[in-house]
Design a protein around this motif. Structure first.
Motif, PDB file in Angstrom:
ATOM      1  N   LEU B 140      27.875 -25.360 -16.120  1.00 26.62           N
ATOM      2  CA  LEU B 140      27.517 -26.672 -16.644  1.00 26.62           C
ATOM      3  C   LEU B 140      27.543 -26.715 -18.169  1.00 26.62           C
ATOM      4  N   ASN B 141      28.227 -25.722 -18.772  1.00 31.90           N
ATOM      5  CA  ASN B 141      28.413 -25.721 -20.226  1.00 31.90           C
ATOM      6  C   ASN B 141      27.106 -25.510 -20.984  1.00 31.90           C
ATOM      7  N   ILE B 142      26.162 -24.830 -20.341  1.00 33.83           N
ATOM      8  CA  ILE B 142      24.905 -24.531 -21.032  1.00 33.83           C
ATOM      9  C   ILE B 142      25.041 -23.136 -21.641  1.00 33.83           C
ATOM     10  N   PRO B 143      24.943 -23.035 -22.977  1.00 33.28           N
ATOM     11  CA  PRO B 143      25.223 -21.766 -23.637  1.00 33.28           C
ATOM     12  C   PRO B 143      24.278 -20.636 -23.213  1.00 33.28           C
ATOM     13  N   MET B 144      24.727 -19.410 -23.388  1.00 36.27           N
ATOM     14  CA  MET B 144      23.944 -18.241 -22.985  1.00 36.27           C
ATOM     15  C   MET B 144      22.560 -18.238 -23.619  1.00 36.27           C
ATOM     16  N   GLU B 145      22.471 -18.701 -24.864  1.00 37.70           N
ATOM     17  CA  GLU B 145      21.194 -18.595 -25.559  1.00 37.70           C
ATOM     18  C   GLU B 145      20.344 -19.853 -25.434  1.00 37.70           C
ATOM     19  N   SER B 174      22.109 -30.557 -10.555  1.00 38.53           N
ATOM     20  CA  SER B 174      23.461 -30.562 -11.136  1.00 38.53           C
ATOM     21  C   SER B 174      24.301 -29.395 -10.634  1.00 38.53           C
ATOM     22  N   THR B 175      23.623 -28.357 -10.116  1.00 39.50           N
ATOM     23  CA  THR B 175      24.336 -27.221  -9.534  1.00 39.50           C
ATOM     24  C   THR B 175      25.336 -27.684  -8.480  1.00 39.50           C
ATOM     25  N   VAL B 176      24.990 -28.753  -7.785  1.00 46.50           N
ATOM     26  CA  VAL B 176      25.855 -29.229  -6.698  1.00 46.50           C
ATOM     27  C   VAL B 176      27.191 -29.756  -7.252  1.00 46.50           C
ATOM     28  N   GLN B 177      27.144 -30.274  -8.502  1.00 44.40           N
ATOM     29  CA  GLN B 177      28.395 -30.685  -9.163  1.00 44.40           C
ATOM     30  C   GLN B 177      29.380 -29.536  -9.179  1.00 44.40           C
ATOM     31  N   VAL B 178      28.902 -28.386  -9.695  1.00 46.20           N
ATOM     32  CA  VAL B 178      29.771 -27.223  -9.850  1.00 46.20           C
ATOM     33  C   VAL B 178      30.279 -26.779  -8.485  1.00 46.20           C
ATOM     34  N   ARG B 179      29.355 -26.679  -7.523  1.00 50.82           N
ATOM     35  CA  ARG B 179      29.741 -26.262  -6.170  1.00 50.82           C
ATOM     36  C   ARG B 179      30.781 -27.196  -5.576  1.00 50.82           C
ATOM     37  N   ALA B 192      23.801 -35.852  -4.206  1.00 52.05           N
ATOM     38  CA  ALA B 192      23.174 -34.661  -3.627  1.00 52.05           C
ATOM     39  C   ALA B 192      21.672 -34.681  -3.893  1.00 52.05           C
ATOM     40  N   PRO B 193      20.892 -34.964  -2.852  1.00 53.42           N
ATOM     41  CA  PRO B 193      19.444 -34.935  -3.034  1.00 53.42           C
ATOM     42  C   PRO B 193      18.904 -33.529  -2.764  1.00 53.42           C
ATOM     43  N   GLY B 194      17.769 -33.192  -3.342  1.00 51.55           N
ATOM     44  CA  GLY B 194      17.188 -31.891  -3.011  1.00 51.55           C
ATOM     45  C   GLY B 194      16.026 -31.469  -3.888  1.00 51.55           C
ATOM     46  N   ARG B 195      15.472 -30.316  -3.482  1.00 44.50           N
ATOM     47  CA  ARG B 195      14.337 -29.762  -4.220  1.00 44.50           C
ATOM     48  C   ARG B 195      14.821 -29.007  -5.455  1.00 44.50           C
ATOM     49  N   VAL B 196      14.043 -29.075  -6.526  1.00 49.06           N
ATOM     50  CA  VAL B 196      14.303 -28.257  -7.711  1.00 49.06           C
ATOM     51  C   VAL B 196      12.973 -27.658  -8.182  1.00 49.06           C
ATOM     52  N   PHE B 197      13.073 -26.616  -8.997  1.00 49.99           N
ATOM     53  CA  PHE B 197      11.881 -25.836  -9.345  1.00 49.99           C
ATOM     54  C   PHE B 197      11.863 -25.491 -10.832  1.00 49.99           C
ATOM     55  N   ARG B 198      10.704 -25.653 -11.458  1.00 52.48           N
ATOM     56  CA  ARG B 198      10.531 -25.200 -12.838  1.00 52.48           C
ATOM     57  C   ARG B 198       9.119 -24.697 -13.011  1.00 52.48           C
ATOM     58  N   PRO B 199       8.947 -23.611 -13.772  1.00 48.48           N
ATOM     59  CA  PRO B 199       7.596 -23.055 -13.901  1.00 48.48           C
ATOM     60  C   PRO B 199       6.675 -23.922 -14.773  1.00 48.48           C
ATOM     61  N   ASP B 200       6.322 -25.079 -14.284  1.00 51.76           N
ATOM     62  CA  ASP B 200       5.383 -25.944 -14.995  1.00 51.76           C
ATOM     63  C   ASP B 200       4.028 -25.837 -14.328  1.00 51.76           C
ATOM     64  N   GLU B 214      21.449 -35.897  -7.577  1.00 53.96           N
ATOM     65  CA  GLU B 214      22.547 -35.776  -8.521  1.00 53.96           C
ATOM     66  C   GLU B 214      23.709 -36.604  -7.996  1.00 53.96           C
ATOM     67  N   GLY B 215      24.466 -37.185  -8.901  1.00 57.96           N
ATOM     68  CA  GLY B 215      25.652 -37.920  -8.474  1.00 57.96           C
ATOM     69  C   GLY B 215      26.847 -37.506  -9.309  1.00 57.96           C
ATOM     70  N   LEU B 216      28.020 -37.614  -8.716  1.00 59.74           N
ATOM     71  CA  LEU B 216      29.231 -37.218  -9.433  1.00 59.74           C
ATOM     72  C   LEU B 216      30.401 -38.030  -8.909  1.00 59.74           C
ATOM     73  N   MET B 217      31.191 -38.549  -9.832  1.00 58.58           N
ATOM     74  CA  MET B 217      32.417 -39.232  -9.427  1.00 58.58           C
ATOM     75  C   MET B 217      33.542 -38.752 -10.332  1.00 58.58           C
ATOM     76  N   VAL B 218      34.618 -38.264  -9.743  1.00 60.14           N
ATOM     77  CA  VAL B 218      35.743 -37.750 -10.524  1.00 60.14           C
ATOM     78  C   VAL B 218      37.054 -38.277  -9.947  1.00 60.14           C
ATOM     79  N   ASP B 219      37.897 -38.735 -10.825  1.00 62.39           N
ATOM     80  CA  ASP B 219      39.244 -39.138 -10.419  1.00 62.39           C
ATOM     81  C   ASP B 219      40.059 -39.326 -11.699  1.00 62.39           C
ATOM     82  N   GLU B 220      41.300 -39.755 -11.556  1.00 64.63           N
ATOM     83  CA  GLU B 220      42.024 -40.159 -12.749  1.00 64.63           C
ATOM     84  C   GLU B 220      41.443 -41.505 -13.161  1.00 64.63           C
TER      85      GLU B 220
END
Lengths: 677, 341
Positions: B140-145, B174-179, B192-200, B214-220
């Motif tokens: 998802l283009n999130i840098p290593m750091e 957003s992981t589902v986009q990549v998949r 793509a609906p679903g559970r997500v987790f963060r240490p809050d 998450e939603g995604l639409m791709v075409d020309e």
């Protein structure tokens, strides 16, 4: 981040009122969270996105205001001969690793007079929420907010040996920072040190011993660039934060240290007197000249509309980009040093669209190409939820993480658990391998709220390691507890939940999903559970919760029944075939058999015997009543089975039926010692 | 007793019966399970075959006669016909019916949202909750750091890393986009609906587990204008046709340009209240045009395809729509709460 309206006006000729500017900034991506009027000025509190460290300054925000209002940003402060020609004094800067600190600049100013700041400076800092310290410290803070480059002033005479060394701290080293705290340092902390000791935590905070006080006469003014990740890790490790660290960890305009240092020196000479005697630096700021091509076609392709070329040019010029139209519809754009984020055409398209205004881009509905995109299990899962709600069960959502203790009695292969490395609490230790403990906890909560009857279900994932492979699959969990009032015409009875309720729910669910239930079997597993088999497929378990588990869950004097069903397996058994069977052409006759049987005799044996004996004439046999208690003696039960006689090719005569029925009854008497009632 | 004696007995019995109880007694005597007529019926199998038919017919006639007489007598006694009466019914008693269970409010809202996109041709897909670093960040283009990769913001799992890096609990759908893009070719329109987790730390507005779509639409030729149109259709469908919307520039590493979407506050209609923090606007989702780097990561040609993506918090939308003020209620599963939906 805070900036003030009047401060911005020093850089851009803004005509619009403060609130209107705030709205414009918000809609350009600098979300103004609050506008507060303080001392005749307006303080904007702006949320800055992490990609734009250049906005963490008055100048950065002023550039946006200039682009939004079509004004030019006013030139930076004029140069002066006094600053350009520092004295010949030498000062030594050593950098241990240029990766940690690519650039360090130092200016020495001698014979200054430290004292209170003038009112305008004090008010401006206070309106940002800063405490005025003295004129030198206030000026470094002022320039930090104006330019975004953090500066630090040391009392030169407190530094040992007229030198600074930028190095990693040694384990065990300590430093009292200016907030009066003792900080324990280590290898992963970058420090500024003199010959002997650390004097500042680089990019985060200066040391108490070398801070500028009213007695200070000579100062060393630091402006540098530090590695953002190192600063972030360091401040996290030390549990510190500061305006300087906030900027360093996001990245600094490589051109800014020298500019900001000059700017601060100028103001210090003006307000504190003194003389610039030395300007030293080590390392180099890596300013990469980069150019990106922006095309009109690219804009249209991404945004879905055209933006007039003049408008595009003005927006980019206003933001500080240098542009050259190489041919019609092609712009060669030179990226300024502070725009570390702009790397490709899309980044420029974003800049243009942001200032042009998203509101000015039309709304269209995409042309959809019809295509089978494959469906997940969501529709089936939704169908299950509908069926279960129809059966009176309530859907719950429980946490996917659980503590190991709660799994006792539910899971006996701890090696297959997937543990969380960084749980916040023991309740988040592992990913749950079963749903049941969470559901029983839900039952417990509701019993505490004095609910008489709890019937809940959840469809969610379970997780485990299977030969080192991660398995994640959804399951259906059901929990029943207590008794439900059932009304009928004469009053109500209490219907106490038990295994047969679970069985009924599962049979109904499977039937409604069009799974064959004829070969559904429930096999006792120990004293507390039944395995559910559909043909040869293990599709789940029914269980009565053991007393010690219930006690652990604080459930007293109640029975809890649970089911956990392998839904993916169930879905794989769904038959797509659903053929209509013709309605019978000939009438049927019903004969009931009421009998007394030994208590332990399973009903299914009786049914099987009846169907076997009934040959082709008994089409269905079902238990319609069951009774235990007086007048039936203990150890026995009453059972009534209704037999449905019919034939596909004729109306059966009484005689035919009686013949078979008598045979059935004598069989029951002989094989099961049944007594007719 | 044979048929004739039963007939006679009946004539004698029916006259004196002058109460409902007496009639019920007669009904049992003649028609009950061990009554006179069933006794006759039970003799049928013992008769010679040629007699069974005519005898059965006579028994049946007798049975009809008994029923007719009993009914007639009942009418003559002036017994109220209970079926035609409302006076004997206390209609204020609870209605007799099994109560239906309820779907969880999060399911209700997620379905409502997904249905809105289905109407526009989107398909509902899902992805696993245990994810690789690659699908959650790198792809998802999130840098290593990037700070979001740190243990402060993401739950990591104690299992050996795989070819796509460490395993973690997805912190966004957003992981589902990549998949989806790794396995399918455009055109693509998915939610793509679903559970997500963060240490809050858990409090009234934070939970370490929550839900996104998450939603995604791709075409020309998919444009930002399409993003606006699709999200307007969605938001008006969910929050009402009269809401106002605004697209505010924002930053996400996986989209460029990126926009946060606000709707006019559904509580105060944009005047400013405690729910919207006096701003009159409620932020409901993040969106943007898919970053070319994300396309490169999944093997799509960024010069050929464009697309948009969006993501929203289901818990937050459920709380807004139902006026729920504490996120913990969604996971406590108190039936008094659940039964309100």
């Amino acid at each position: 981040m805070k900036v003030t309206y009047n401060w911005l006006k020093e850089f851009v000729d803004i005509k619009m009122p403060a609130h209107e500017l705030a709205e414009k900034l918000t809609m350009a991506g600098l979300e103004v969270k609050a506008v507060e009027e303080i001392s005749g000025d307006f303080v904007f509190e702006i949320e800055i996105t992490s990609n734009r460290p250049d906005w963490l300054s008055v100048i950065g925000v002023a550039r946006e205001a200039a682009a939004l209002t079509g004004k030019k940003i006013k030139a930076a402060a004029a140069k002066s001969a006094k600053l350009d020609a520092p004295g010949a004094e030498k000062f030594s800067i050593e950098i241990e690793d240029k990766k940690d600190c690519p650039l360090y600049t130092a200016r020495v100013i001698r014979d200054i007079k430290v004292g209170p700041s003038p009112e305008w400076l004090r008010i401006r800092l206070e309106s940002l929420g800063l405490r005025s310290v003295n004129n030198v410290v206030d000026i470094t803070n002022y320039v930090l907010f104006e330019t975004g480059e953090p500066l630090h002033a040391f009392d030169l005479d407190k530094l040992n040996d007229r030198m600074v060394l930028i190095r990693r701290a040694v384990d065990g080293e300590k430093l009292f920072t200016i907030d009066g705290q003792e900080r324990k340092l280590g290898r992963d902390i970058l420090v500024i040190a003199d010959k002997k000791n650390p004097v500042a935590i680089a990019g985060v905070m200066g040391g108490k011993d070398t801070e500028v006080t009213d007695e200070t006469r000579n100062i060393l003014l630091e402006a540098a660039i530090f590695d953002p990740v190192l600063i972030r890790r360091g401040k996290q490790k030390l549990g510190m934060t500061s305006d300087a660290a906030y900027r360093f960890e996001r990245g600094i305009d490589p051109a800014s240290p020298d500019k900001a240092s000059l700017r601060a020196a100028k103001v210090i000479l003006e307000l504190c007197g003194g003389e610039l005697t030395c300007a030293a630096s080590s390392g180099a700021s890596r300013i990469k000249e980069s150019k990106v091509v922006l095309t009109a076609a690219g804009i249209k392709r991404r945004l879905g509309c055209e933006i007039p070329q003049v408008k595009v040019n003005n927006i980019l010029a206003g933001l500080g980009f240098e542009i050259k139209e190489t041919k019609k519809g092609f712009l060669e754009v030179k990226i300024p040093s502070w725009r570390l984020d702009v790397k490709a055409e899309v980044d420029l398209i974003e800049e243009v669209s942001r200032i042009y205004g998203f509101a000015n881009i039309p709304s269209t509905l995409a042309r959809v190409v019809l295509k089978n995109q494959g469906d997940g299990a969501q529709d089936r899962i939704g169908q299950c939820k509908d069926i279960l709600c129809g059966l009176g069960l309530n859907e719950v959502v429980t946490y996917s993480l659980i503590d190991r203790k709660s799994l006792e009695g539910f899971w006996n292969t701890p090696d297959s658990l997937i543990a969380v490395c960084n749980p916040l609490s023991v309740e988040q230790e592992v990913m749950r391998p079963v749903l049941m403990p969470s559901l029983v906890r839900g039952v417990s909560h509701n019993l505490k709220q004095k609910q008489e009857y709890v019937s809940i279900f959840e469809i969610a994932n379970i997780y485990r390691l299977d030969a080192n492979r991660i398995q994640e699959e959804y399951r259906l969990g059901i929990c029943l507890c207590g008794s439900k009032p059932v009304w009928f015409d004469k009053g109500r009875i209490q219907d106490e939940a038990g295994f047969l309720h679970l069985k009924g729910i599962i049979e109904t669910l499977l039937k409604r999903l069009n799974v064959r239930v004829n070969d559904l079997r429930f096999i006792a597993q120990g004293a507390y559970a039944f395995q559910v088999l559909a043909g040869d497929n293990d599709i789940g378990t029914l269980r009565r919760l053991e007393r010690k588990i219930l006690e652990r869950m604080e459930i007293k004097n109640k029975e809890v029944f649970g089911a956990e069903i392998d839904l993916p397996k169930v879905f794989s058994l769904i038959s797509t075939e659903n053929k209509f069977s013709p309605l019978p052409k000939f009438p049927f006759a019903v004969r009931d058999i009421s009998m007394v049987l030994s208590e332990g005799l399973p009903a299914e044996k009786i049914i099987k015997a009846i169907l076997d004996k009934g040959r082709d004439l008994i089409k269905e046999a079902e238990v319609v009543d069951r009774y235990q208690g007086k007048p039936i003696e203990p150890g026995y039960k009453g059972l009534t089975v209704s037999c449905r006689y019919s034939s596909d090719d004729r109306t059966l005569t009484e005689a035919e039926i009686n013949l078979v029925h008598d045979a059935v009854i004598s069989c029951l008497k002989e094989e099961f010692s049944a007594r007719l009632r | 007793m044979d048929i004739d004696s039963i007939k006679k007995a009946l004539e004698q019995d029916i006259g004196p019966a002058d109460s409902a109880e007496a009639l019920e007694e007669l009904r049992l005597k003649y028609l009950g399970r061990k009554g006179l007529i069933p006794q006759l019926t039970s003799t049928i199998p013992g008769l010679p075959v040629q007699e069974r038919g005519s005898f059965g017919k006579q028994v049946n006639e007798l049975k009809n006669r008994v029923m007719a007489l009993l009914d007639e007598k009942q009418r003559s006694l002036g017994q109220p016909d209970s079926q035609a009466q409302t006076s004997g019914v206390d209609i204020s008693l609870p209605g007799i019916c099994q109560d239906l269970g309820r779907r969880h409010p999060l399911t209700l809202i997620a379905n409502e949202i997904c249905d809105m996109f289905k109407k526009m041709g989107f398909s509902v897909v899902e992805g696993p909750e245990i994810e690789s670093e690659y699908n959650n960040f790198t792809g998802l283009n999130i840098p290593m750091e990037h700070p979001s990769r740190e243990a402060f913001d993401t739950f990591y799992l104690d299992v050996p890393a795989g070819s796509e890096g460490k395993y973690l609990l997805r912190s966004q759908t957003s992981t589902v986009q990549v998949r989806a893009m790794k396995t399918r070719k455009p055109p693509l329109a998915i939610v793509a609906p679903g559970r997500v987790f963060r240490p809050d730390a858990v409090d009234a507005s934070h939970s370490f587990m929550f839900h996104q779509i998450e939603g995604l639409m791709v075409d020309e030729n998919i444009t930002f204008a399409d993003l606006k149109g699709v999200l307007e259709f969605f938001a008006k469908g969910i929050f009402g046709q009269d809401i106002k919307m605004r697209f505010r520039p924002h930053f996400f590493p996986f989209t460029e340009p990126s926009a946060e979407v606000d709707i006019s506050c559904i509580i105060c209609k944009g005047k400013g209240c405690s729910v919207c923090g006096k701003k009159g606007w409620l932020e409901i989702l993040g969106s943007g045009m898919v970053h070319p780097n994300v396309f490169r990561n999944v093997g799509y040609d960024p010069d050929k395809y464009t697309g948009f993506a969006f993501g929203m918090g289901v818990d937050r939308i459920a709380m807004l729509k139902y006026g729920i003020n504490d996120i913990r209620l969604l996971f406590e599963n108190d039936l008094r709460f659940l039964k309100q939906f």
